[in-house]
Write a protein that holds these residues in place. Structure first.
Motif, mmCIF file in Angstrom:
data_model
loop_
_atom_site.group_PDB
_atom_site.id
_atom_site.type_symbol
_atom_site.label_atom_id
_atom_site.label_comp_id
_atom_site.label_asym_id
_atom_site.label_seq_id
_atom_site.Cartn_x
_atom_site.Cartn_y
_atom_site.Cartn_z
ATOM 1 N N ALA A 67 0.831 -1.206 0.000
ATOM 2 C CA ALA A 67 0.000 0.000 0.000
ATOM 3 C C ALA A 67 0.863 1.252 0.000
ATOM 4 O O ALA A 67 0.614 2.201 -0.763
ATOM 5 C CB ALA A 67 -0.926 -0.008 1.208
ATOM 6 N N TRP A 68 1.879 1.264 0.874
ATOM 7 C CA TRP A 68 2.731 2.445 0.940
ATOM 8 C C TRP A 68 3.472 2.658 -0.376
ATOM 9 O O TRP A 68 3.636 3.791 -0.830
ATOM 10 C CB TRP A 68 3.727 2.337 2.079
ATOM 11 C CG TRP A 68 4.786 3.384 1.975
ATOM 12 C CD1 TRP A 68 6.115 3.212 1.761
ATOM 13 C CD2 TRP A 68 4.579 4.806 1.996
ATOM 14 N NE1 TRP A 68 6.755 4.420 1.656
ATOM 15 C CE2 TRP A 68 5.828 5.413 1.800
ATOM 16 C CE3 TRP A 68 3.455 5.617 2.157
ATOM 17 C CZ2 TRP A 68 5.991 6.789 1.765
ATOM 18 C CZ3 TRP A 68 3.611 6.992 2.118
ATOM 19 C CH2 TRP A 68 4.875 7.568 1.922
ATOM 20 N N SER A 69 3.923 1.564 -1.001
ATOM 21 C CA SER A 69 4.588 1.701 -2.292
ATOM 22 C C SER A 69 3.657 2.345 -3.310
ATOM 23 O O SER A 69 4.068 3.204 -4.094
ATOM 24 C CB SER A 69 5.046 0.323 -2.784
ATOM 25 O OG SER A 69 5.768 0.440 -3.990
ATOM 26 N N ALA A 70 2.380 1.956 -3.288
ATOM 27 C CA ALA A 70 1.404 2.542 -4.206
ATOM 28 C C ALA A 70 1.132 4.009 -3.864
ATOM 29 O O ALA A 70 0.954 4.844 -4.758
ATOM 30 C CB ALA A 70 0.103 1.737 -4.170
ATOM 31 N N VAL A 71 1.104 4.332 -2.568
ATOM 32 C CA VAL A 71 0.926 5.736 -2.158
ATOM 33 C C VAL A 71 2.076 6.577 -2.697
ATOM 34 O O VAL A 71 1.871 7.650 -3.281
ATOM 35 C CB VAL A 71 0.859 5.850 -0.616
ATOM 36 C CG1 VAL A 71 0.957 7.310 -0.175
ATOM 37 C CG2 VAL A 71 -0.434 5.252 -0.080
ATOM 38 N N ASP A 72 3.296 6.096 -2.514
ATOM 39 C CA ASP A 72 4.472 6.861 -2.934
ATOM 40 C C ASP A 72 4.546 6.973 -4.453
ATOM 41 O O ASP A 72 5.075 7.951 -4.982
ATOM 42 C CB ASP A 72 5.734 6.192 -2.388
ATOM 43 C CG ASP A 72 6.921 7.132 -2.358
ATOM 44 O OD1 ASP A 72 6.734 8.331 -2.077
ATOM 45 O OD2 ASP A 72 8.050 6.669 -2.608
ATOM 46 N N ALA A 73 4.031 5.942 -5.141
ATOM 47 C CA ALA A 73 4.011 5.979 -6.608
ATOM 48 C C ALA A 73 2.812 6.747 -7.152
ATOM 49 O O ALA A 73 2.631 6.834 -8.362
ATOM 50 C CB ALA A 73 4.003 4.556 -7.157
ATOM 51 N N ARG A 74 1.999 7.266 -6.233
ATOM 52 C CA ARG A 74 0.812 8.057 -6.588
ATOM 53 C C ARG A 74 -0.230 7.212 -7.332
ATOM 54 O O ARG A 74 -0.903 7.676 -8.246
ATOM 55 C CB ARG A 74 1.213 9.256 -7.440
ATOM 56 C CG ARG A 74 0.263 10.437 -7.375
ATOM 57 C CD ARG A 74 0.363 11.216 -6.087
ATOM 58 N NE ARG A 74 -0.467 12.421 -6.118
ATOM 59 C CZ ARG A 74 -0.382 13.427 -5.243
ATOM 60 N NH1 ARG A 74 0.499 13.354 -4.269
ATOM 61 N NH2 ARG A 74 -1.171 14.464 -5.336
ATOM 62 N N GLN A 75 -0.377 5.974 -6.904
ATOM 63 C CA GLN A 75 -1.402 5.085 -7.451
ATOM 64 C C GLN A 75 -2.498 4.939 -6.397
ATOM 65 O O GLN A 75 -2.558 3.956 -5.660
ATOM 66 C CB GLN A 75 -0.791 3.726 -7.812
ATOM 67 C CG GLN A 75 0.304 3.798 -8.845
ATOM 68 C CD GLN A 75 -0.220 4.282 -10.193
ATOM 69 O OE1 GLN A 75 -1.320 3.921 -10.610
ATOM 70 N NE2 GLN A 75 0.566 5.104 -10.881
ATOM 71 N N SER A 76 -3.368 5.938 -6.343
ATOM 72 C CA SER A 76 -4.287 6.073 -5.214
ATOM 73 C C SER A 76 -5.286 4.926 -5.098
ATOM 74 O O SER A 76 -5.558 4.438 -3.996
ATOM 75 C CB SER A 76 -5.053 7.408 -5.322
ATOM 76 O OG SER A 76 -4.166 8.491 -5.246
#
Length: 420
Positions: free
Chosen positions: A185-194
């Motif tokens: 989840a955090w990786s997706a947050v940082d990659a801006r994949q909401s």
């Protein structure tokens, strides 16, 4: 009688209590079809040196759990007796990441000599992979390869819990699965994949509940707050921060309480609540001052401490209109953030540039913002950082639309954007 310091060090590095090690050894013995009779008292005898040479099967179990020989753990056979011949090679610890190209990662299957009921040993091996994911995130930021590996780790933990030796092991595996899912989840947050981040966070919160893991719950709410901030849903930032404050771990560990209050402060400042923001910052500072620096904690929270609180303070100060205070806090944050957290240092540099821009120091702000590219050299810019750079460029254009420095920066910005 001399204490076994090598064994004590290995136990500490593994993060095991005496009772947990006894349980792990018993799990291994039962997998061999033997009775598991090791107790925490047995472990104490190993630690104090009262037992200098455990029974053969116990030695085999210890070698499997710690991945080294009994002698390397500080044990020694009685005088006149030779060490074991042909001792079975210890099971290697699991490695989750391979860095052939430096940008990809893969799950490596567990090497096991024989099938056995899933127990504490398996939990420890899975947990070790979380350290590697945390290190990769700190170095490169969120990306799809990291997200895939994290989800694979969660899947394996959930498969193993079906064969767990006890309810306690099942809960631990649910906890591990929650943390792997939270990493995704955090990786997706940082990659801006909401959208993907939201789905992973919902799943992680469910698994943390099954695992009865308040630390994982706080981790999820912390990421929820950051995701809501990226989406501009600032009231939800406050809600998520307050949910983090309500987790059980904040009552026993001031560091986690400080993180929850700091995240809430960002929510308050974002909705224009100056008093609430400063109050939450004060609570965060007070809690952090009471936090122990040597208490063992989950790897994911190693980013948080005085330096990160200063970086958060800079964000809050800028939001409430105190650009000078934000600049001062950013300078202090940059001086304190460890070198290995280069993404965090780059974000702090960008926040410093924003604070300088809000004081109409356009030339200095552009020079500071260029440090982002220097700090992240050799690594793609995470989606979150790209968005913040876009915000900076738009503000620069608004405040100094016709200046030479603004035009030069936009050209540099576009160039760097296309290259990363």
């Amino acid at each position: 009688m001399k204490a076994n310091e090598s064994f004590a060090d290995a136990l500490g590095e593994a993060g095991l209590t005496q009772a947990e090690l006894a349980e792990a050894v018993n799990d291994y013995l039962r997998s061999l079809g033997r009775a598991g009779t090791v107790s925490d008292r047995t472990v104490r005898h190993w630690l104090t040196g009262k037992t200098r040479w455990p029974h053969p099967r116990q030695r085999e179990a210890l070698e499997t759990i710690f991945g080294c020989t009994a002698e390397e753990l500080g044990f020694a056979p009685p005088a006149g007796r030779c060490g074991p011949q042909g001792t079975e090679a210890p099971v290697r610890r699991r490695h989750f990441l391979t860095a052939a190209t430096g940008t990809t990662a893969a799950v490596v299957p567990l090497v096991a000599a024989r099938p056995y009921v899933v127990g504490t040993t398996d939990v420890l091996r899975l947990r070790s992979g979380l350290d590697a994911l945390t290190a990769l995130d700190a170095a490169k930021g969120g990306h799809q390869a990291l997200e895939r590996v994290a989800l694979a780790g969660a899947t394996e933990a959930l498969e193993l819990q079906k064969r767990a030796a006890s309810q306690r092991i099942r809960q631990r595996l649910f906890s591990v699965a929650a943390n792997y899912t939270a990493s995704a989840a955090w990786s997706a947050v940082d990659a801006r994949q909401s959208d993907r981040a939201q789905a992973h966070l919902n799943r992680a919160l469910y698994l943390a509940g099954l695992g009865n893991d308040p630390v994982a719950e706080l981790r999820v709410w912390n990421s929820h707050a950051m995701l809501a901030a990226h989406r501009g849903e600032f009231a939800q930032v406050v809600d998520a921060g307050q949910a983090a404050q309500a987790t059980a771990v904040t009552r026993r560990d001031p560091l986690f309480a400080s993180l929850a209050h700091a995240r809430t402060a960002i929510g308050h400042s974002s909705v224009g609540d100056r008093r609430g923001a400063l109050r939450s910052l004060g609570y965060a500072e007070e809690a952090l001052a009471n936090a122990s620096t040597d208490e063992p904690r989950a790897p994911w929270v190693t980013f948080y401490g005085p330096a990160e609180l200063l970086a958060i303070t800079a964000i809050v100060r800028d939001d409430i209109g105190d650009a000078a205070g934000a600049e001062a806090a950013s300078h202090r944050a940059l001086a304190a953030i460890p070198q290995q957290f280069r993404r965090n240092r780059a974000l702090a540099a960008l926040q410093l540039a924003v604070a300088q821009l809000h004081q109409r120091e356009e030339e200095q702000a552009c020079a500071t913002a260029e440090q982002v590219f220097v700090l992240m050299e050799g690594a793609p810019l995470p989606g979150r950082m790209r968005c913040y750079l876009g915000d900076f460029c738009r503000e620069l254009t608004t405040l100094a639309p016709d200046s030479t420095i603004a035009c030069e920066w936009k050209n540099r910005y576009r160039s760097e954007w296309s290259q990363t």
